[in-house]
Motif scaffolding. Structure first.
Motif, PDB file in Angstrom:
ATOM      1  N   VAL A 108       1.506  11.373   4.333  1.00  0.00           N
ATOM      2  CA  VAL A 108       1.982  10.122   3.738  1.00  0.00           C
ATOM      3  C   VAL A 108       3.350  10.327   3.098  1.00  0.00           C
ATOM      4  O   VAL A 108       4.260   9.508   3.252  1.00  0.00           O
ATOM      5  CB  VAL A 108       0.967   9.603   2.699  1.00  0.00           C
ATOM      6  CG1 VAL A 108       1.529   8.406   1.945  1.00  0.00           C
ATOM      7  CG2 VAL A 108      -0.347   9.213   3.381  1.00  0.00           C
ATOM      8  N   GLY A 141       5.944   7.786   4.947  1.00  0.00           N
ATOM      9  CA  GLY A 141       6.314   6.646   4.114  1.00  0.00           C
ATOM     10  C   GLY A 141       6.477   5.338   4.854  1.00  0.00           C
ATOM     11  O   GLY A 141       7.458   4.615   4.649  1.00  0.00           O
ATOM     12  N   VAL A 175       4.166   1.930   7.084  1.00  0.00           N
ATOM     13  CA  VAL A 175       2.943   1.284   7.545  1.00  0.00           C
ATOM     14  C   VAL A 175       3.173   0.811   8.973  1.00  0.00           C
ATOM     15  O   VAL A 175       4.166   0.117   9.253  1.00  0.00           O
ATOM     16  CB  VAL A 175       2.568   0.088   6.650  1.00  0.00           C
ATOM     17  CG1 VAL A 175       1.327  -0.612   7.194  1.00  0.00           C
ATOM     18  CG2 VAL A 175       2.334   0.545   5.208  1.00  0.00           C
ATOM     19  N   ASP A 219      -1.676   3.327   7.833  1.00  0.00           N
ATOM     20  CA  ASP A 219      -0.919   3.238   6.589  1.00  0.00           C
ATOM     21  C   ASP A 219      -0.575   4.651   6.136  1.00  0.00           C
ATOM     22  O   ASP A 219      -1.423   5.389   5.647  1.00  0.00           O
ATOM     23  CB  ASP A 219      -1.748   2.514   5.514  1.00  0.00           C
ATOM     24  CG  ASP A 219      -0.980   2.346   4.203  1.00  0.00           C
ATOM     25  OD1 ASP A 219       0.125   2.916   4.090  1.00  0.00           O
ATOM     26  OD2 ASP A 219      -1.492   1.662   3.302  1.00  0.00           O
ATOM     27  N   LYS A 238       1.882   5.199   3.893  1.00  0.00           N
ATOM     28  CA  LYS A 238       2.810   4.869   2.814  1.00  0.00           C
ATOM     29  C   LYS A 238       2.119   4.823   1.456  1.00  0.00           C
ATOM     30  O   LYS A 238       2.742   5.093   0.425  1.00  0.00           O
ATOM     31  CB  LYS A 238       3.450   3.502   3.117  1.00  0.00           C
ATOM     32  CG  LYS A 238       4.621   3.129   2.245  1.00  0.00           C
ATOM     33  CD  LYS A 238       5.226   1.825   2.758  1.00  0.00           C
ATOM     34  CE  LYS A 238       6.502   1.473   2.044  1.00  0.00           C
ATOM     35  NZ  LYS A 238       7.090   0.211   2.585  1.00  0.00           N
ATOM     36  N   ASN A 239       0.842   4.477   1.443  1.00  0.00           N
ATOM     37  CA  ASN A 239       0.145   4.235   0.190  1.00  0.00           C
ATOM     38  C   ASN A 239      -0.995   5.227  -0.024  1.00  0.00           C
ATOM     39  O   ASN A 239      -1.757   5.526   0.900  1.00  0.00           O
ATOM     40  CB  ASN A 239      -0.415   2.812   0.171  1.00  0.00           C
ATOM     41  CG  ASN A 239       0.681   1.775   0.352  1.00  0.00           C
ATOM     42  OD1 ASN A 239       1.515   1.585  -0.512  1.00  0.00           O
ATOM     43  ND2 ASN A 239       0.690   1.113   1.506  1.00  0.00           N
ATOM     44  N   ASP A 240      -1.118   5.726  -1.255  1.00  0.00           N
ATOM     45  CA  ASP A 240      -2.188   6.640  -1.648  1.00  0.00           C
ATOM     46  C   ASP A 240      -2.280   7.833  -0.696  1.00  0.00           C
ATOM     47  O   ASP A 240      -1.271   8.444  -0.388  1.00  0.00           O
ATOM     48  CB  ASP A 240      -3.520   5.889  -1.722  1.00  0.00           C
ATOM     49  CG  ASP A 240      -3.463   4.731  -2.718  1.00  0.00           C
ATOM     50  OD1 ASP A 240      -2.855   4.930  -3.791  1.00  0.00           O
ATOM     51  OD2 ASP A 240      -4.002   3.656  -2.411  1.00  0.00           O
ATOM     52  N   ALA A 261      -0.942  -3.565   3.711  1.00  0.00           N
ATOM     53  CA  ALA A 261       0.389  -3.921   3.215  1.00  0.00           C
ATOM     54  C   ALA A 261       1.262  -4.319   4.408  1.00  0.00           C
ATOM     55  O   ALA A 261       0.905  -4.069   5.560  1.00  0.00           O
ATOM     56  CB  ALA A 261       1.003  -2.746   2.463  1.00  0.00           C
TER      57      ALA A 261
END
Length: 310
Positions: A218, A222, A224, A240, A242-244, A255
């Motif tokens: 991730v 970075g 989605v 994804d 990018k997140n968590d 997102a």
């Protein structure tokens, strides 16, 4: 009779509602393995409509090769359960398996169901299961291989099973990620309706992808990604990164997508399986990309990292 040496041989199994039906069928299977079976059920005297008592079940169990202990038990009665548990431990030396089989059901609408029936169902299905488990657990903990088996219908969220028994159209649950209708469409085929998104090669690929996601991937990516797939396994999927710690699955991404890729599902499988380079797919027109091309290239680097694991 030859000594039975099945997998349950020598085990002590405490089964509620074992005088007939599924409970007795489980008891007989265990008996054929040479198990000790505690028949914890209410029917001591013959029922006018339902066949079988704890004593006739005990005779069948012993004829099948097991040892039986018939106990008069209403699972709503703590004293009766406790006495049966003590008898089981005294006779067989302990309890290895608890089968919570006793149950009650009344398939009528809310307005048509008397509270007596409601109390019966809650008392047996909920309280009885909890209480029997509570009283057996101290002895189960002493077993080398303890188990509790709770029997119930599969939990199927398809609205068809609920629509005749509520006062209102089904609403989304706060603890569910999807609408009930969506869950019904993607539920496991054993338990309910499932569409092509729930099973198949695309789903298998995403199971692998989810298994190798990490905060490091991730951090280095970075972005989605959304995949609009056509062909035999058409559908919308996302990754994804990018997140968590990252996520992947069917449907719209959680997102806004930085990159949208459109391609045939067969080419998607080839691409993530390392048999089709994304650059070649893009140059040949098999892959269409909308969004940040730099982030699209990052996905290609990530696929190279995943190739050995995929």
């Amino acid at each position: 009779m030859l000594q039975n040496t099945g997998k349950l041989g020598g085990c002590t199994i405490f089964i509620t509602g074992a005088s007939r039906g599924i409970g007795k069928a489980i008891a007989l299977k265990a008996a054929r393995d040479g198990a000790n079976v505690v028949i914890a059920a209410k029917t001591a005297d013959p029922h006018p409509k339902l066949p079988g008592t704890i004593y006739t079940a005990a005779a069948e169990i012993e004829a099948a090769g097991g040892k039986a202990l018939p106990c008069i038990v209403d699972v709503r009665d703590e004293k009766q359960i406790n006495e049966a548990v003590e008898q089981a431990v005294e006779k067989f030396g302990g309890i290895d398996i608890l089968v919570n089989n006793a149950s009650a059901i009344n398939l009528t609408g809310t307005l048509e169901t008397p509270m007596k029936k409601v109390d019966l169902m809650l008392g047996i299905n909920l309280r009885g299961t909890y209480l029997t488990s509570k009283l057996c657990i101290p002895h189960l903990l002493k077993s080398k291989n303890p188990h509790i088996l709770n029997l119930s219908p599969p939990i199927n969220l398809n609205p068809i099973w609920f629509k005749n028994h509520t006062g209102h159209p089904l609403l989304p649950d706060f603890f569910l990620d999807q609408q009930p209708e969506d869950l019904a469409n993607t539920f496991h085929p054993i338990f309910g309706k499932a569409d092509s998104a729930a099973t198949g090669p695309i789903s298998d690929m995403f199971n692998i992808i989810r298994g190798i996601l990490s905060p490091d991937i991730v951090k280095t990516t970075g972005a989605v990604y959304r995949f609009d797939l056509s062909g035999e396994h058409a559908g919308v999927w996302y990754i994804d990164l990018k997140n968590d710690a990252g996520s992947a699955g069917s449907g719209d991404p959680p997102a806004k997508a930085d990159v949208v890729m459109t391609l045939d599902s067969a080419d998607f499988i080839k691409m993530f399986g390392g048999r089709l380079k994304p650059t070649m797919a893009f140059m040949s027109g098999k892959l269409k990309i909308k969004g940040d091309m730099g982030l699209a290239i990052k996905l290609e680097k990530m696929m190279a990292m995943m190739k050995s694991k995929l």
